[in-house]
Design an enzyme around this catalytic site. Structure first.
Site, short mmCIF file in Angstrom:
data_model
loop_
_atom_site.label_atom_id
_atom_site.label_comp_id
_atom_site.label_asym_id
_atom_site.label_seq_id
_atom_site.Cartn_x
_atom_site.Cartn_y
_atom_site.Cartn_z
N ASN A 181 5.97 10.62 -2.08
CA ASN A 181 5.02 9.58 -2.43
C ASN A 181 5.65 8.63 -3.45
OD1 ASN A 181 2.67 8.12 -3.23
ND2 ASN A 181 1.37 9.82 -2.60
N ASP A 237 0.68 10.46 -7.87
CA ASP A 237 0.63 9.48 -6.78
C ASP A 237 1.62 8.35 -7.03
OD1 ASP A 237 -0.11 7.62 -4.83
OD2 ASP A 237 -2.19 8.26 -4.87
#
Length: 306
Positions: A181, A237
């Protein structure tokens, strides 16, 4: 700042006196991909489920910059100021150049296939000092129509890629991350940090929620992956690195700060789940935080790594 937690004396002077977390905008569904545009003095970011890109400038506030936006996610700038998008909708890295008055020109696809097969859904992106483009390619934009277009993976796996614009060559630099990610280089580019957020959609409690550090070999290959930090609660994230090598990452309740030795230095509370963040402002000392429905800003006693 109220609620700030300091775990290491190195972070005692992280914030200037009287620093406060400012809410700059709201009304979005899920924010990611912030990027500071220095030539225009504004911030762009993605409201992915609403398929739009937003803009914030100090004298204008927030407005819609682009709609539809091909479900763009992560962004970064090239050395000439061109904007690179991770496009879930196009399953590609896309470039926007700007005209002499700062107006966006027509987009162009930079890369969308590996050995003839379509990419999954590029997620986050960084540009190395040699101009090469490094990006992650997890499946999140093809799992449903909520943040892209539902489709089967043609690659059959999730990779970290390196693209060389000079040669047009796209290489896999790692297949060691289950669902790669966020990513960022250390200031000297000897390390690449990549997050594994494979726990995000698991219903069985499995998957990973950590950041992995790689050694960068010869400026073009990755080696010796090791877990740099486990992020709790939530996921890494997105994250960025400051000029002294500290890493600032998203989590479920805060921005967490780590030293280059992997020690957690501080926790900056945020009232919404944090998705992504970036440094910006004239002195690159303002931390812009995309958190669920809102955009926040916090001034720090440091500056972001260029």
């Amino acid at each position: 700042m109220e609620g700030l937690e300091i775990y290491d004396r190195r972070a005692a002077a992280l914030l200037p006196a009287g620093a406060k977390l400012e809410k700059l905008a709201g009304g979005c569904r899920w924010n990611e991909g912030p990027v500071w545009i220095p030539q225009g003095g504004y911030l762009l970011w993605s409201d992915i489920p609403n398929n739009r890109m937003m803009r914030w400038r100090a004298d204008e506030g927030a407005s819609v910059w682009r709609h539809p936006a091909d479900f763009s996610n992560g962004h970064t700038l090239e050395a000439d100021g061109s904007l690179l998008h991770c496009s879930h909708g196009r399953r590609a890295i896309v470039r926007t150049r700007f005209g002499p008055q700062g107006q966006p020109l027509d987009d162009e696809i930079v890369v969308d296939r590996y050995q003839g097969k379509r990419l999954n859904s590029p997620n986050d992106i960084v540009v190395k000092s040699d101009g090469t483009i490094w990006f992650t390619d997890p499946p999140y934009g093809i799992l449903s129509d909520a943040e892209g277009h539902k489709a089967d993976s043609e690659l059959g796996d999730n990779f970290v890629f390196r693209f060389d614009p000079a040669s047009g060559r796209l290489d896999i630099v790692s297949d060691a991350i289950e669902e790669p990610n966020g990513l960022a280089f250390s200031p000297d580019e000897s390390l690449l940090y990549v997050s594994d957020t494979s726990a995000a959609l698991r219903q069985d409690g499995g998957g990973n929620h950590h950041i992995v550090a790689f050694d960068v070999i010869g400026g073009r290959q990755l080696a010796h992956p090791r877990v740099f930090a486990q992020i709790q609660p939530g996921l890494a994230d997105g994250f960025r690195v400051d000029a002294q090598g500290w890493l600032y990452t998203s989590s479920a309740d805060s921005v967490q700060v780590y030293g280059p030795d992997g020690a957690r230095l501080a926790k900056i509370p945020v009232p919404e789940k944090v998705g992504n963040l970036t440094f910006g402002g004239p002195g690159r000392n303002q931390l812009f935080i995309c958190a669920s429905t809102s955009l926040y800003r916090l001034t720090l006693n440091t500056e972001g790594c260029p």
